[in-house]
Scaffold this active site. Structure first.
Site, short mmCIF file in Angstrom:
data_model
loop_
_atom_site.label_atom_id
_atom_site.label_comp_id
_atom_site.label_asym_id
_atom_site.label_seq_id
_atom_site.Cartn_x
_atom_site.Cartn_y
_atom_site.Cartn_z
N PRO A 252 0.83 -1.21 0.00
CA PRO A 252 0.00 0.00 0.00
C PRO A 252 0.86 1.26 0.00
CG PRO A 252 -0.79 -1.57 1.61
CD PRO A 252 0.52 -2.09 1.13
N GLU A 253 0.45 2.24 -0.79
CA GLU A 253 1.20 3.50 -0.85
C GLU A 253 0.54 4.51 0.08
OE1 GLU A 253 2.76 4.56 -4.66
OE2 GLU A 253 2.51 2.54 -5.45
N LYS B 48 3.99 5.69 4.78
CA LYS B 48 3.36 4.37 4.86
C LYS B 48 3.17 3.91 6.30
CE LYS B 48 5.37 3.15 0.39
NZ LYS B 48 6.17 2.17 -0.38
N ARG C 98 12.33 -3.11 -7.24
CA ARG C 98 10.97 -3.23 -7.76
C ARG C 98 10.99 -3.00 -9.25
NH1 ARG C 98 7.10 -2.27 -3.88
NH2 ARG C 98 5.66 -3.17 -5.41
#
Length: 267
Positions: free
Chosen positions: A2-3, A52, A256
């Site tokens: 989740p951002e 976050k 990523r």
């Protein structure tokens, strides 16, 4: 993972559902039993988010702080009335007279003092979703760095709350190559990236999803964007760029997958 928009959205939701109420806390899984016991029966005074990281402030002075970082697998679920029977690896359950909230699979679930919270947030970069965020700190950091722009935006010590989707999309919208060293970008362009991220993240809080495309760049300009129309480059490896038609490229950067258009984002 989740951002930042998701965590700020959770903070607002928990503020609405749970704040001001005495909370019954438990750890059905047992891994947070001691911490749950310390906040059991306390009043949740307020909630907060930084990047976050989610914070619940308990007690008369709000000085007993629950810190949660969801990581890759963490998830909150909530509801009204009596909660369901706990099943599986349920790390934390919070129950008020009217609502409940369950936490599963977080990277971090711990109690901190206000001093520990301050130390934790001091290690984070400014968060575009926080009022009064220190954009000068961001501009100074990226403007002196040899690291690529795509790496800098994933560094939570540089800017908090930006994850893989917002990284790819903000760089595309700025026409900025992810491989350009931060110090070679120019202050005005970095300011534009920050300003755009403020807009995109706030839109994400409102919508509960990440939408970065402009209506003119979607297959169906009118109405709510479909998932296929929501992004410019993220997750679109090999598909034509929405603006120039060049196949979208991908490679790993900062652990990523990074997506970009080599024509619209020249190096």
């Amino acid at each position: 993972m989740p951002e930042g928009h998701t965590i700020h959205r959770l903070a607002r939701r928990h503020q609405k559902l749970l704040a001001g109420s005495e909370v019954r806390a438990s750890s059905p899984q047992g891994r947070f039993a001691e911490g749950a016991a310390l906040i059991d029966g306390a009043v949740l005074r307020r909630t907060d988010a930084w990047g976050k990281h989610l914070f619940h402030h308990y007690g008369d002075a709000g000085d007993l702080v629950l810190h949660v970082h969801l990581g890759l697998y963490g998830k909150w679920r909530d509801g009204t009335g009596e909660p369901p029977e706990p099943k599986g690896a349920l790390r934390l359950r919070l129950v008020t007279q009217d609502h409940w909230a369950d936490l599963r699979g977080p990277t971090a679930c711990e109690l901190l003092s206000p001093e520990e919270v301050a130390a934790r947030t001091a290690r984070l970069g400014p968060d575009p979703l926080r009022k009064g965020a220190d954009v000068e700190r961001f501009l100074d950091r990226v403007g002196r760095s040899r690291a690529p722009a795509g790496t800098l935006l994933m560094n939570q010590a540089v800017i908090a709350g930006v994850g893989n989707v917002y990284r790819a999309e903000a760089l595309f919208r700025a026409g900025l190559s992810p491989f350009t060293p931060g110090r070679d970008v120019g202050r005005a362009l970095w300011q534009a990236v920050w300003d755009d991220l403020e807009v995109l993240l706030r839109a994400g809080v409102r919508a509960g999803r990440i939408i970065t495309t402009e209506p003119a760049d979607r297959r169906r300009p009118a109405g709510r964007p479909t998932r296929a129309d929501a992004h410019y480059v993220y997750g679109r490896t090999g598909l034509p760029c929405r603006r120039c038609g060049t196949p979208v490229q991908a490679e790993v950067m900062a652990a990523r997958n990074l997506f970009w258009c080599p024509v619209c984002q020249p190096g």
